[in-house]
Structure formats: structure tokens, C-alpha cells
Design a protein around this motif. Structure first.
Motif, PDB file in Angstrom:
ATOM      1  N   UNK A   1    -113.824 -44.814 -21.358  1.00 50.55           N
ATOM      2  CA  UNK A   1    -112.596 -44.152 -20.893  1.00 50.55           C
ATOM      3  C   UNK A   1    -111.400 -44.738 -21.611  1.00 50.55           C
ATOM      4  N   UNK A   2    -110.545 -43.851 -22.087  1.00 52.70           N
ATOM      5  CA  UNK A   2    -109.281 -44.264 -22.698  1.00 52.70           C
ATOM      6  C   UNK A   2    -108.145 -43.547 -21.968  1.00 52.70           C
ATOM      7  N   UNK A   3    -107.033 -44.235 -21.769  1.00 55.57           N
ATOM      8  CA  UNK A   3    -105.870 -43.665 -21.083  1.00 55.57           C
ATOM      9  C   UNK A   3    -104.647 -43.750 -21.985  1.00 55.57           C
ATOM     10  N   UNK A   4    -103.776 -42.768 -21.804  1.00 58.23           N
ATOM     11  CA  UNK A   4    -102.545 -42.731 -22.602  1.00 58.23           C
ATOM     12  C   UNK A   4    -101.432 -42.137 -21.750  1.00 58.23           C
ATOM     13  N   UNK A   5    -100.246 -42.729 -21.851  1.00 60.62           N
ATOM     14  CA  UNK A   5     -99.078 -42.205 -21.136  1.00 60.62           C
ATOM     15  C   UNK A   5     -98.388 -41.151 -21.994  1.00 60.62           C
ATOM     16  N   UNK A   6     -98.208 -39.970 -21.428  1.00 59.01           N
ATOM     17  CA  UNK A   6     -97.550 -38.866 -22.137  1.00 59.01           C
ATOM     18  C   UNK A   6     -96.063 -38.917 -21.843  1.00 59.01           C
ATOM     19  N   UNK A   7     -95.279 -39.146 -22.861  1.00 58.67           N
ATOM     20  CA  UNK A   7     -93.828 -39.255 -22.696  1.00 58.67           C
ATOM     21  C   UNK A   7     -93.216 -39.328 -24.098  1.00 58.67           C
ATOM     22  N   UNK A   8     -92.070 -38.763 -24.380  1.00 57.15           N
ATOM     23  CA  UNK A   8     -91.262 -37.988 -23.434  1.00 57.15           C
ATOM     24  C   UNK A   8     -91.608 -36.507 -23.482  1.00 57.15           C
ATOM     25  N   UNK A   9     -91.107 -35.784 -22.491  1.00 55.00           N
ATOM     26  CA  UNK A   9     -91.223 -34.335 -22.470  1.00 55.00           C
ATOM     27  C   UNK A   9     -89.880 -33.722 -22.858  1.00 55.00           C
ATOM     28  N   UNK A  10     -89.935 -32.579 -23.472  1.00 52.22           N
ATOM     29  CA  UNK A  10     -88.723 -31.842 -23.850  1.00 52.22           C
ATOM     30  C   UNK A  10     -88.788 -30.469 -23.206  1.00 52.22           C
ATOM     31  N   UNK A  11     -87.694 -30.046 -22.613  1.00 48.84           N
ATOM     32  CA  UNK A  11     -87.645 -28.718 -22.004  1.00 48.84           C
ATOM     33  C   UNK A  11     -87.805 -27.628 -23.058  1.00 48.84           C
ATOM     34  N   UNK A  12     -88.418 -26.526 -22.645  1.00 51.29           N
ATOM     35  CA  UNK A  12     -88.494 -25.376 -23.541  1.00 51.29           C
ATOM     36  C   UNK A  12     -87.086 -24.840 -23.812  1.00 51.29           C
ATOM     37  N   UNK A  13     -86.827 -24.354 -25.007  1.00 48.32           N
ATOM     38  CA  UNK A  13     -85.521 -23.734 -25.265  1.00 48.32           C
ATOM     39  C   UNK A  13     -85.411 -22.401 -24.524  1.00 48.32           C
ATOM     40  N   UNK A  14     -84.194 -21.959 -24.377  1.00 45.95           N
ATOM     41  CA  UNK A  14     -83.915 -20.691 -23.703  1.00 45.95           C
ATOM     42  C   UNK A  14     -83.368 -19.706 -24.720  1.00 45.95           C
TER      43      UNK A  14
END
Length: 210
Positions: free
Chosen positions: A27-40
């Protein structure tokens, strides 16, 4: 290779467990960051009304929080190839209703939802004021212009001098019975056609009186 849609902007820990044929695991773990909002995506037209055969200017008013917009994809609704410029100029060959759509991409690679925009393209008046005339003093002549639509198009002749009507397609010209100040006199008449959506066209003819 999995995919997932995250509902909000925060840190997420993603883990992957691989199991072999013999039941061995890792098992391998990874932190997902950062997130970016979708454009409008958001689009509008420069003109209040669009006329067939005339350039129509489309304006991108999209925005992206935390990033900049770097890509555009316009579908103009008439079967023409997609446009990728930020503010395209497009000419519609036929009048009618068209479904325009815009999708934008920001610098992080996030793609917007499709922004739909309905546009109405009006018929462009096409007119020919007809032939010019040379007549004798005191004679009259009926103008003989042509137009691609006489049902919904309004017509105006200027100047009004010697015309029986100025708001008809084919007015009658009656020259003055008195002698002109010179051996000949010429007047240029302009025909302006205004269709639905305020699409306009102009043409002219000249009447020379001997």
C-alpha cells in the motif's frame, strides 16, 4: 488508473493497494493538494443584434479563481470549425437561430463547463436602387429598384424633393414644370433599407433633368 471527482477544495489522502496473484500486498499513500477551482465560462456579443453576412464580434468574459485562463474553444453553431481565439469574429452566411457554446481551460489544466449562448442572426437587406435617368423638364419617371425582401423591410428615399412618396420601394419622380436655373440639373437620391434587427443597406441613383 482510477478517476474521482472531489466535491470541495481541501487536502485528501489517497491510498493505492496492489495485490499480487499470490496475495502479496503493498500500500502506498499520497496527499492530493492543492486543488484549483474549475474556470467559469461566460460569453457575450459586442453588437445588440447580428446581421447575416456581416462580421459578428464575440467577447469572452470568463474568469478563473486562483488561476488564469489560457485556452478557449468556441462552437459557433453553424457547422464551421471551432474557434480557439479569445474573442473571435464570425460571419453567418444565413439568417436564423444559432446555438453558440464556449469552453475555457485555465493554466492548471482545469476545464470549464460548457457555456451556452443563443444568438439570432437577422436577414441582411440587399438592395439595388436601380438605373439612373435622364429626362426632360416637366416629365416624370417611376423608380425601379430591387430588394431581397419587401415584406419586413422599411424603405426611405432622401432627399424627398419631387418624389410622391419617400417610404415606398418604388416612388414616382415628377420634375418641376418651371425651367431649371441652368441647362441641366442633377439630383442624387439615396435609398436606405432597414430590416428586422436594424440591419441596413444603402444605394443611390441620379436623375438628370434637361
Amino acid at each position: 488508473n482510477g478517476s474521482h471527482i472531489y466535491p470541495s477544495i481541501t487536502n485528501y489522502t489517497v491510498s493505492l493497494t496492489a495485490t499480487s496473484f499470490y496475495g502479496c500486498q503493498k500500500t502506498e499513500a499520497k496527499t492530493i493538494n492543492p486543488f484549483v477551482l474549475k474556470p467559469n465560462a461566460f460569453a457575450k456579443t459586442l453588437q445588440d443584434t447580428l446581421c447575416q453576412g456581416n462580421p459578428s464580434f464575440f467577447i469572452d468574459s470568463s474568469w478563473s479563481v486562483g488561476s488564469s485562463i489560457t485556452g478557449w474553444r468556441w462552437i459557433m453553431g453553424d457547422g464551421s470549425p471551432a474557434r480557439t481565439s479569445q474573442n473571435p469574429v464570425h460571419t453567418y452566411a444565413s439568417p436564423g437561430n444559432y446555438n453558440v457554446s464556449l469552453i475555457v481551460t485555465n493554466a492548471a489544466g482545469c476545464v470549464s463547463d460548457t457555456f451556452p449562448k443563443k444568438v439570432l442572426v437577422y436577414l441582411q437587406p440587399l438592395i439595388d436602387a436601380g438605373p439612373s435617368f435622364v429626362i426632360q423638364q416637366g416629365d416624370g419617371v417611376l423608380f425601379n429598384p430591387t430588394a431581397n425582401d419587401s415584406t419586413t423591410t422599411r424603405f426611405l428615399w432622401t432627399p424627398p424633393i419631387f418624389l410622391n412618396k419617400t417610404d415606398t420601394l418604388r416612388p414616382f419622380y415628377q420634375s418641376a414644370a418651371v425651367s431649371p436655373s441652368s441647362t441641366t440639373t442633377s439630383t442624387t437620391y439615396w435609398l436606405t433599407a432597414t430590416g428586422l434587427g436594424r440591419c441596413t443597406a444603402t444605394d443611390s441613383l441620379t436623375v438628370k433633368v434637361l
